[in-house]
Design a protein around this motif. Structure first.
Motif, PDB file in Angstrom:
ATOM      1  N   THR A  80       5.015  45.543  14.608  1.00 29.98           N
ATOM      2  CA  THR A  80       5.167  44.112  14.318  1.00 29.98           C
ATOM      3  C   THR A  80       6.041  43.903  13.087  1.00 29.98           C
ATOM      4  OG1 THR A  80       3.220  43.830  12.862  1.00 29.98           O
ATOM      5  CG2 THR A  80       2.859  43.706  15.245  1.00 29.98           C
TER       6      THR A  80
ATOM      7  N   ASP B  35       9.091  41.497  13.769  1.00 26.38           N
ATOM      8  CA  ASP B  35       9.023  40.154  13.187  1.00 26.38           C
ATOM      9  C   ASP B  35       9.844  40.001  11.918  1.00 26.38           C
ATOM     10  OD1 ASP B  35       7.254  39.745  15.222  1.00 26.38           O
ATOM     11  OD2 ASP B  35       5.456  39.815  13.984  1.00 26.38           O
TER      12      ASP B  35
ATOM     13  N   THR C 238      -2.596  42.499   8.639  1.00 23.95           N
ATOM     14  CA  THR C 238      -2.004  41.492   9.511  1.00 23.95           C
ATOM     15  C   THR C 238      -0.609  41.127   9.016  1.00 23.95           C
ATOM     16  OG1 THR C 238      -4.184  40.596   9.982  1.00 23.95           O
ATOM     17  CG2 THR C 238      -2.324  39.206  10.500  1.00 23.95           C
TER      18      THR C 238
ATOM     19  N   GLU D 177       4.337  42.288  24.530  1.00 31.54           N
ATOM     20  CA  GLU D 177       4.061  41.023  23.836  1.00 31.54           C
ATOM     21  C   GLU D 177       2.564  40.883  23.552  1.00 31.54           C
ATOM     22  OE1 GLU D 177       3.999  37.618  21.905  1.00 31.54           O
ATOM     23  OE2 GLU D 177       5.891  38.585  22.464  1.00 31.54           O
ATOM     24  N   GLU D 178       1.730  41.241  24.527  1.00 36.54           N
ATOM     25  CA  GLU D 178       0.282  41.189  24.320  1.00 36.54           C
ATOM     26  C   GLU D 178      -0.143  42.143  23.205  1.00 36.54           C
ATOM     27  OE1 GLU D 178      -3.917  41.799  26.796  1.00 36.54           O
ATOM     28  OE2 GLU D 178      -1.993  41.920  27.853  1.00 36.54           O
TER      29      GLU D 178
ATOM     30  N   GLU E  19       0.779  40.726  19.809  1.00 39.79           N
ATOM     31  CA  GLU E  19      -0.133  39.653  19.422  1.00 39.79           C
ATOM     32  C   GLU E  19      -1.461  40.209  18.911  1.00 39.79           C
ATOM     33  OE1 GLU E  19      -0.038  36.135  19.225  1.00 39.79           O
ATOM     34  OE2 GLU E  19       2.054  36.760  19.075  1.00 39.79           O
TER      35      GLU E  19
ATOM     36  N   ARG F  41      -0.589  41.624  15.427  1.00 42.57           N
ATOM     37  CA  ARG F  41      -0.252  40.576  14.463  1.00 42.57           C
ATOM     38  C   ARG F  41      -1.501  39.873  13.940  1.00 42.57           C
ATOM     39  NH1 ARG F  41       3.769  38.575  18.517  1.00 42.57           N
ATOM     40  NH2 ARG F  41       5.818  39.283  17.821  1.00 42.57           N
ATOM     41  N   ASN F  42      -2.442  39.637  14.833  1.00 42.71           N
ATOM     42  CA  ASN F  42      -3.610  38.833  14.506  1.00 42.71           C
ATOM     43  C   ASN F  42      -4.842  39.662  14.183  1.00 42.71           C
ATOM     44  OD1 ASN F  42      -2.299  36.234  14.975  1.00 42.71           O
ATOM     45  ND2 ASN F  42      -2.237  36.863  17.113  1.00 42.71           N
TER      46      ASN F  42
ATOM     47  N   LYS G 203      -6.577  41.745  15.876  1.00 45.30           N
ATOM     48  CA  LYS G 203      -7.623  41.641  16.886  1.00 45.30           C
ATOM     49  C   LYS G 203      -7.951  42.991  17.512  1.00 45.30           C
ATOM     50  CE  LYS G 203      -6.789  36.820  18.180  1.00 45.30           C
ATOM     51  NZ  LYS G 203      -6.404  35.887  19.263  1.00 45.30           N
TER      52      LYS G 203
END
Length: 362
Positions: free
Chosen positions: A45, A49, A266, A340-341, A344, A347-348, A350
């Motif tokens: 990421t 990003d 994160t 992409e999943e 995410e 990034r978060n 999770k």
């Protein structure tokens, strides 16, 4: 085999896409791998990003993968076409794992046993190498004579703290220390991981959210309550600050770079990342040795370059001595949608106690 294949790459700052790249033939000492599964880490990421550490676009993503040997370059020994392997693809785009085929120097490739799935195998190289390199090179612990060690190490009873032990690097660090004969392995992680970490060899587990963490670790350590060997698997400003209260002024602290501004891994674009950690930033007392670990330099150590992935890892996997991370498999939708999943999830923040794994082939 076609002359091109699909790869997932960051194509500009903040953007990634599925692109076509040349399918190369392996050169001397290289292996062409048909990649079946690639794993993802937070660093993916940062690259996507922020353009962090990107020298040139497009740049293919993914640092670890597993698949089968498709072709061998001249001079490659110990592998044959069709072998199931895992690889630490930390180099240029041609080496990365989130693509259908990758080229790897034979030194970063390890055979895997039939008992291990390719999805599990894809989780191993980057964090296994990080843990081994940090413990037995950067922190200077002696290389074990074998795994399990037959000779007790000189610092067997010295407390060693693994902060963020629920991370995949932390999971391998605990297993390696246990196999090497260390008897005081202190692990901090979320409570939900404690039982699992103890099963891997942690002798003491603490919740890193506890306000009494410094005091609790001190009671276990005894004496002045300070720890002489620490590995920070999170390396955020907040964790470094906390560990400065635990570290001995005569000790060593290894920080897995980059250092994250704030208190989490994160990828918040409003927070800085530092690939180098300066004395001005350090809250540690004078005398404490602070080591910023850059795993990508591990092959500068000739012994590790020749042995870690090609010999040591396959032996540990064959004997069942090392257990891979738990897998969060992403296999629905297109390859781009799977990545992409994964981005995410990372990034978060999770994902915890697992590793994001993407199915590569259609």
């Amino acid at each position: 085999m076609s002359s091109t294949h699909t790869a997932i790459a960051t194509v500009s700052k903040g953007h990634f896409d599925a692109i076509q790249v040349p399918t190369e033939l392996p050169g001397d000492g290289e292996v062409l791998i048909k990649v079946e599964y690639g794993s993802m880490i937070a660093f993916d990421t940062y690259v996507t990003d922020r353009g962090f550490y990107v020298q040139q676009y497009p740049l293919v993503l993914g640092f670890s993968g597993a698949g089968t040997v498709a072709k061998l370059g001249a001079g490659v020994q110990g592998l044959k076409i069709g072998d199931r392997v895992t690889a630490f693809g930390y180099g240029a785009s041609r080496n990365k794992s989130l693509q259908e085929y990758s080229i790897q120097p034979v030194e970063v490739v390890g055979k895997i046993p039939d008992s291990l799935s390719l999805a599990e195998a894809s989780t191993i190289p980057d964090n296994f190498v990080t843990a081994f390199y940090t413990l037995f090179n950067q922190l200077g612990l002696p290389h074990p004579d074998s795994f399990p060690a037959t000779v007790s190490p000189p610092l067997a009873d010295t407390p060693i703290l693994i902060y963020g032990a629920g991370s995949t690097a932390g999971i391998y660090a605990i297993q390696l220390l246990n196999l090497a004969g260390y008897k005081q392995i202190i692990a901090t992680a979320s409570k939900k991981h404690h039982e699992y970490l103890r099963s891997l060899g942690a002798t003491h587990t603490f919740d890193y959210n506890s306000p009494a963490l410094v005091e609790d670790v001190g009671k276990v350590v005894g004496g002045d309550g300070k720890v002489t060997l620490i590995l920070d698997c999170i390396t955020a400003e907040s964790t470094v600050e906390l560990l400065s209260k635990i570290a001995s002024p005569h000790g060593k602290v290894a920080l897995l770079l980059p250092v994250k501004q704030g208190n989490t891994v994160t990828n918040d674009k409003n927070h800085a990342l530092w690939i180098d950690y300066t004395a001005e930033q350090s809250p540690f007392v004078k005398g404490t040795t602070v080591i910023g670990v850059k795993t990508f330099n591990y092959r500068q150590d000739e012994y590790l370059s020749k042995n870690l992935m090609p010999k040591i890892l396959p032996s540990l996997l064959q004997s069942g001595s090392i257990k891979p991370s738990r897998v969060r498999l992403l296999d629905q939708g297109s390859l781009k949608e799977r990545v992409e999943e994964g981005l995410e999830l990372l990034r978060n923040n999770k994902i915890s106690g697992e590793k994001v794994v993407v199915k590569i082939q259609p």
